[in-house]
Design an enzyme around this catalytic site. Structure first.
Site, mmCIF file in Angstrom:
data_model
loop_
_atom_site.group_PDB
_atom_site.id
_atom_site.type_symbol
_atom_site.label_atom_id
_atom_site.label_comp_id
_atom_site.label_asym_id
_atom_site.label_seq_id
_atom_site.Cartn_x
_atom_site.Cartn_y
_atom_site.Cartn_z
ATOM 1 N N GLN A 3 9.401 -67.188 2.006
ATOM 2 C CA GLN A 3 9.873 -67.399 0.861
ATOM 3 C C GLN A 3 10.875 -66.219 0.402
ATOM 4 O O GLN A 3 11.633 -66.594 -0.623
ATOM 5 C CB GLN A 3 8.508 -67.882 -0.131
ATOM 6 C CG GLN A 3 8.012 -69.210 0.053
ATOM 7 C CD GLN A 3 6.933 -69.539 -0.731
ATOM 8 O OE1 GLN A 3 5.954 -68.925 -0.631
ATOM 9 N NE2 GLN A 3 7.091 -70.108 -1.644
ATOM 10 N N GLY A 48 0.597 -67.542 -5.067
ATOM 11 C CA GLY A 48 0.576 -66.885 -3.593
ATOM 12 C C GLY A 48 2.087 -67.149 -3.274
ATOM 13 O O GLY A 48 2.896 -67.624 -3.824
ATOM 14 N N HIS A 100 -1.707 -73.950 2.076
ATOM 15 C CA HIS A 100 -0.314 -73.946 1.625
ATOM 16 C C HIS A 100 0.369 -72.821 1.980
ATOM 17 O O HIS A 100 1.518 -72.916 2.691
ATOM 18 C CB HIS A 100 -0.326 -73.926 0.233
ATOM 19 C CG HIS A 100 1.087 -74.148 -0.472
ATOM 20 N ND1 HIS A 100 1.533 -75.298 -1.048
ATOM 21 C CD2 HIS A 100 2.080 -73.192 -0.761
ATOM 22 C CE1 HIS A 100 2.774 -74.825 -1.616
ATOM 23 N NE2 HIS A 100 3.136 -73.745 -1.237
ATOM 24 N N GLU A 101 -0.354 -71.649 2.053
ATOM 25 C CA GLU A 101 0.619 -70.486 2.721
ATOM 26 C C GLU A 101 0.834 -70.236 4.253
ATOM 27 O O GLU A 101 1.801 -70.061 4.707
ATOM 28 C CB GLU A 101 0.097 -69.146 2.068
ATOM 29 C CG GLU A 101 -0.096 -68.938 0.711
ATOM 30 C CD GLU A 101 1.193 -69.357 -0.329
ATOM 31 O OE1 GLU A 101 2.307 -69.204 0.335
ATOM 32 O OE2 GLU A 101 1.156 -69.845 -1.362
ATOM 33 N N CYS A 115 4.866 -75.533 -5.612
ATOM 34 C CA CYS A 115 5.453 -74.564 -4.621
ATOM 35 C C CYS A 115 6.552 -73.977 -5.535
ATOM 36 O O CYS A 115 7.477 -74.664 -5.828
ATOM 37 C CB CYS A 115 5.754 -75.322 -3.230
ATOM 38 S SG CYS A 115 6.527 -74.037 -2.157
ATOM 39 N N LEU A 116 6.769 -72.410 -5.357
ATOM 40 C CA LEU A 116 7.780 -71.937 -5.849
ATOM 41 C C LEU A 116 8.938 -72.235 -5.298
ATOM 42 O O LEU A 116 10.085 -71.911 -5.586
ATOM 43 C CB LEU A 116 7.585 -70.319 -5.911
ATOM 44 C CG LEU A 116 6.454 -69.908 -6.838
ATOM 45 C CD1 LEU A 116 5.957 -68.438 -6.447
ATOM 46 C CD2 LEU A 116 6.569 -70.095 -8.014
ATOM 47 N N HIS A 150 3.699 -72.461 5.233
ATOM 48 C CA HIS A 150 4.877 -71.585 5.130
ATOM 49 C C HIS A 150 5.164 -70.980 6.130
ATOM 50 O O HIS A 150 6.341 -70.816 6.563
ATOM 51 C CB HIS A 150 4.929 -70.865 3.888
ATOM 52 C CG HIS A 150 5.368 -71.585 2.596
ATOM 53 N ND1 HIS A 150 6.442 -72.198 2.307
ATOM 54 C CD2 HIS A 150 4.595 -71.621 1.434
ATOM 55 C CE1 HIS A 150 6.618 -72.762 1.066
ATOM 56 N NE2 HIS A 150 5.287 -72.125 0.432
HETATM 57 NI NI NI Z 1 4.628 -72.623 -1.288
#
Ligand code: NI
Length: 180
Positions: free
Chosen positions: A51, A46, A132-133, A90-91, A136
């Protein structure tokens, strides 16, 4: 090469709430396509627009079923149920993950890239990724979801890593596999 660099923890863009999308046009479709490419190259399941430095309420995802990738515009989680512990990464916080408790099931509504309303009753990984998204898009990182001990450990690691990057190599070369 991925169209975007993924913004990392410490970048203020990750801490700002994103704005509602008011028009789904070719530019937005292009953004979503480039986000998907960036997500696949990371690789992750995701990726939210902040991001990649874009303050708009959309995210892309692919749980590697046979229907992906997907884009959700202006997502809203209106109901949650239960609790589920899952090791979440998380990226934007590369190389780290924690067991985090969140609701097990969520009801999410939004729009697809054709402007059609979509809704999901999601559980487990899908529900976790949605939460999670959406976080963000509200300027919230998973670090805010940690308990006190996890948070202490996280801050220590991130502080150490910042020291390492100052003396050793530029921040952008610090890439680690992440999951979402
Ligand atoms: Ni993330």
């Amino acid at each position: 090469m991925a169209p975007y660099d993924i913004r990392l923890v410490g970048d203020p863009v990750l801490r700002q709430p994103a704005a509602e999308v008011t028009e789904i046009d070719d530019r937005l479709v292009r953004l979503a396509t480039d986000m998907v490419t960036t997500m696949y190259e990371a690789p992750g399941i995701g990726l939210a627009a902040p991001q990649v430095g874009v303050q708009k309420r959309l995210f892309v995802y692919d749980l590697h079923d046979d229907r992906g990738p997907h884009t959700i515009v202006n997502p809203v989680i209106s109901e949650t149920r239960g609790e589920w512990v899952y090791e979440e990464g998380c990226l934007s916080v590369p190389g780290l993950s924690w067991e985090i408790v969140r609701p097990a099931e969520v009801y999410l509504t939004g729009l697809d890239l054709d402007g059609n309303e979509v809704s999901f009753e999601a559980d487990e990984l899908l529900a976790r990724m949605f939460q999670h998204e959406v976080d963000h898009l509200d300027g919230v990182l998973l670090l805010e979801r940690l308990d006190a001990d996890q948070r202490k450990q996280a801050h220590r690691v991130l502080r150490d890593r910042a020291l390492v990057t100052e003396h050793a190599e530029p921040r952008r070369r610090l890439r680690f596999p992440g999951r979402d």
